[in-house]
Scaffold this motif. Sequence first.
Motif, PDB file in Angstrom:
ATOM      1  N   LEU A  95       0.812  -1.207   0.000  1.00 50.72           N
ATOM      2  CA  LEU A  95       0.000   0.000   0.000  1.00 50.72           C
ATOM      3  C   LEU A  95       0.853   1.267   0.000  1.00 50.72           C
ATOM      4  O   LEU A  95       0.497   2.261  -0.634  1.00 50.72           O
ATOM      5  N   LEU A  96       1.976   1.233   0.710  1.00 55.14           N
ATOM      6  CA  LEU A  96       2.855   2.409   0.738  1.00 55.14           C
ATOM      7  C   LEU A  96       3.447   2.726  -0.622  1.00 55.14           C
ATOM      8  O   LEU A  96       3.705   3.883  -0.949  1.00 55.14           O
ATOM      9  N   THR A  97       3.683   1.709  -1.416  1.00 62.34           N
ATOM     10  CA  THR A  97       4.389   1.905  -2.684  1.00 62.34           C
ATOM     11  C   THR A  97       3.452   1.930  -3.885  1.00 62.34           C
ATOM     12  O   THR A  97       3.915   1.833  -5.018  1.00 62.34           O
ATOM     13  N   SER A 153       9.874   8.315  -4.656  1.00 62.97           N
ATOM     14  CA  SER A 153       9.731   8.738  -3.265  1.00 62.97           C
ATOM     15  C   SER A 153       8.983   7.691  -2.455  1.00 62.97           C
ATOM     16  O   SER A 153       9.330   7.417  -1.303  1.00 62.97           O
ATOM     17  N   ARG A 154       7.962   7.086  -3.060  1.00 67.09           N
ATOM     18  CA  ARG A 154       7.209   6.069  -2.336  1.00 67.09           C
ATOM     19  C   ARG A 154       8.021   4.799  -2.140  1.00 67.09           C
ATOM     20  O   ARG A 154       7.928   4.148  -1.101  1.00 67.09           O
ATOM     21  N   ILE A 155       8.802   4.446  -3.141  1.00 64.66           N
ATOM     22  CA  ILE A 155       9.650   3.265  -2.994  1.00 64.66           C
ATOM     23  C   ILE A 155      10.668   3.492  -1.888  1.00 64.66           C
ATOM     24  O   ILE A 155      10.920   2.602  -1.059  1.00 64.66           O
ATOM     25  N   ARG A 156      11.263   4.681  -1.831  1.00 66.87           N
ATOM     26  CA  ARG A 156      12.230   4.978  -0.774  1.00 66.87           C
ATOM     27  C   ARG A 156      11.573   4.920   0.604  1.00 66.87           C
ATOM     28  O   ARG A 156      12.119   4.325   1.541  1.00 66.87           O
ATOM     29  N   ALA A 157      10.402   5.550   0.731  1.00 66.84           N
ATOM     30  CA  ALA A 157       9.702   5.541   2.018  1.00 66.84           C
ATOM     31  C   ALA A 157       9.301   4.122   2.400  1.00 66.84           C
ATOM     32  O   ALA A 157       9.435   3.707   3.557  1.00 66.84           O
ATOM     33  N   GLY A 158       8.804   3.365   1.419  1.00 70.20           N
ATOM     34  CA  GLY A 158       8.405   1.990   1.695  1.00 70.20           C
ATOM     35  C   GLY A 158       9.580   1.116   2.080  1.00 70.20           C
ATOM     36  O   GLY A 158       9.467   0.252   2.961  1.00 70.20           O
ATOM     37  N   THR A 159      10.741   1.352   1.446  1.00 72.31           N
ATOM     38  CA  THR A 159      11.930   0.566   1.771  1.00 72.31           C
ATOM     39  C   THR A 159      12.384   0.832   3.200  1.00 72.31           C
ATOM     40  O   THR A 159      12.722  -0.096   3.949  1.00 72.31           O
ATOM     41  N   ASP A 183       8.580  10.282   7.653  1.00 76.79           N
ATOM     42  CA  ASP A 183       8.956  10.193   6.243  1.00 76.79           C
ATOM     43  C   ASP A 183       8.143   9.147   5.492  1.00 76.79           C
ATOM     44  O   ASP A 183       8.051   9.194   4.268  1.00 76.79           O
ATOM     45  N   SER A 184       7.560   8.194   6.208  1.00 71.95           N
ATOM     46  CA  SER A 184       6.844   7.094   5.548  1.00 71.95           C
ATOM     47  C   SER A 184       5.379   7.423   5.288  1.00 71.95           C
ATOM     48  O   SER A 184       4.883   7.274   4.170  1.00 71.95           O
ATOM     49  N   TYR A 185       4.667   7.887   6.295  1.00 70.69           N
ATOM     50  CA  TYR A 185       3.229   8.053   6.168  1.00 70.69           C
ATOM     51  C   TYR A 185       2.819   9.163   5.195  1.00 70.69           C
ATOM     52  O   TYR A 185       1.876   8.983   4.424  1.00 70.69           O
ATOM     53  N   PRO A 186       3.479  10.352   5.205  1.00 71.36           N
ATOM     54  CA  PRO A 186       3.022  11.397   4.280  1.00 71.36           C
ATOM     55  C   PRO A 186       3.182  11.041   2.812  1.00 71.36           C
ATOM     56  O   PRO A 186       2.487  11.600   1.958  1.00 71.36           O
ATOM     57  N   SER A 187       4.093  10.123   2.491  1.00 73.67           N
ATOM     58  CA  SER A 187       4.326   9.790   1.091  1.00 73.67           C
ATOM     59  C   SER A 187       3.274   8.836   0.541  1.00 73.67           C
ATOM     60  O   SER A 187       3.164   8.668  -0.671  1.00 73.67           O
ATOM     61  N   ALA A 188       2.492   8.219   1.400  1.00 67.38           N
ATOM     62  CA  ALA A 188       1.504   7.232   0.965  1.00 67.38           C
ATOM     63  C   ALA A 188       0.263   7.926   0.423  1.00 67.38           C
ATOM     64  O   ALA A 188       0.014   9.104   0.703  1.00 67.38           O
TER      65      ALA A 188
END
Length: 541
Positions: free
Chosen positions: A150-152, A158-164, A234-239
């Motif tokens: 869901l994150l990616t 940016s989403r891949i980085r946050a998800g990683t 850094d993770s939640y806002p990018s989703a």
Amino acid sequence: MANLLPLPVLLPLLGAALTLVARRRPRTQVAISLLVLAASLGVAIALMWGTHDQGPIVLWLGAWTEPLGIALVADRLSALMLLISSFVILVVLVFAIGQGVADGDEDSPLSIYFPTYLVLSAGVSNAFLAGDLFNLFVSFEMLLFASFVLLTLGGSGSRIRAGTTYVIVSMVSSFLFLVAIAGIYAAAGTVNMAQLSLRLPDIDPTVSLALQLMLLTVFGIKAAVFPMSAWLPDSYPSAPVPVSAVFAGLLTKVGVYAIVRTQFLLFPESPLHTLLMIAGLLTMLVGILGAVAQPGIKRMLSFTLVSHIGYMLFGIGVASGLGLSAAIFYIAHHIIVQTALFLISGLIERVGGSTVINRLGGLAATSPVLAILFFVPAMNLAGIPPFSGFVGKVGLVQAGVADGGAVAWTLVVGSVVTSLLTLYAVAKTWSFAFWRPRAEEGADQTFEIPTLTPSFGRLSDAIGAVVAHERPSTPISPPAPSRQVDRPMPPLMLGAASAVVVFSMGLSVFAGPLFTYTDAAARQMITRDAYVEAVLPQEVP
């Protein structure tokens, strides 16, 4: 009643399989998902009534001789968490459907959204019902799998980085959890939590303390407790907005729930209550100081999410009936309010074209309904009377005063300061976005890098994936001032966000009965007898 216990887990998993089969039939996916989640909400209501009426409900799975099988257990605490989470998951899905209808196109392959979302729902429910540590571990792994997908969504860098980052942190915590489970099994010969409550007091205190520290570290990472919270903002806002809303509302609370369950069931005489209070104070202050510095609404909300986890640790650390009751009340309150604010941030982005406050203005005139929708949960989050946030914080302050220790009094002061800074953060956002006039053409203003709003797919494919990625902006010299787009709010999105706000107001109206319920839940947690006797009647003297 016991036969209802597997349904909040089995129904979403069955729905996930059916929606995966129906991946080329969008309307079928929508219908299955809504039906499954509505049924899960109905089961949660029945379980809450059942636990209130007859005490903890237990079901052993697998036809193993007790206590070798897998136990699902619902008591007052888990039933309340199950009800709140089922409501949030259903309403967020409705919001996502409305977003998909409004922004869909014909080119997206993201039909994986529905089965993944349903797996997430099953993982949350399983975590609240798990009667042993290994089943709780399985729940976290279900959440990890679904969260990464869901994150990616959309596949942007940016989403891949946050998800990683999210996955790496989660895998580290999962490894530590497995090590802790192995150590607990070696020391006590079981991972069933009711059995552990009887056996752990007899093991070496040093070993018990080490195992408790390992579990607190694992669950502290999941709950974003400082200093293990850096991954969250850094993770939640990018989703996508629906994803960040359900993550912010629920996933950290699963970690908090695990802390409550293990602290009071497995380690009731813990020497670490002071450590929990100190961690709560630092989490409050560091989180809210980050929030007041943020230019973007979603990042500000992510930091307040971290900060208000500290209030929950406050009540857990005080370890009294009043403190635990207030913490449970605050968990329920915060799930609803945080979800509402993230959903409303999606509406702000739709109407205003951004969630960076320097690029917004005049939204109160453009959309008075949106202004009210943001104002109510924002004041609730800040703890302004007569909202439920105020009631929960008063309960925590009373618990701290009753404790009377130096650390407890410091927490009382820190909670008041955090509440005032939360009010400042949300009031600044409301003032910039809604109250001040929109910048005129050619006027000087700070220009922020525009957010990117990718659009994904048809009805089933777009759901949850059409959102702006919000990131820290870099001032540059603008060729022209930013403009708001003033798009209308789709009825489903507006209705879903409004439903969560109304629910939050209901918590305020019925705060008295809810506190009576959380008092009973806290007593049940502290005494432990009803839980242990329901799970292992043959082992209780």
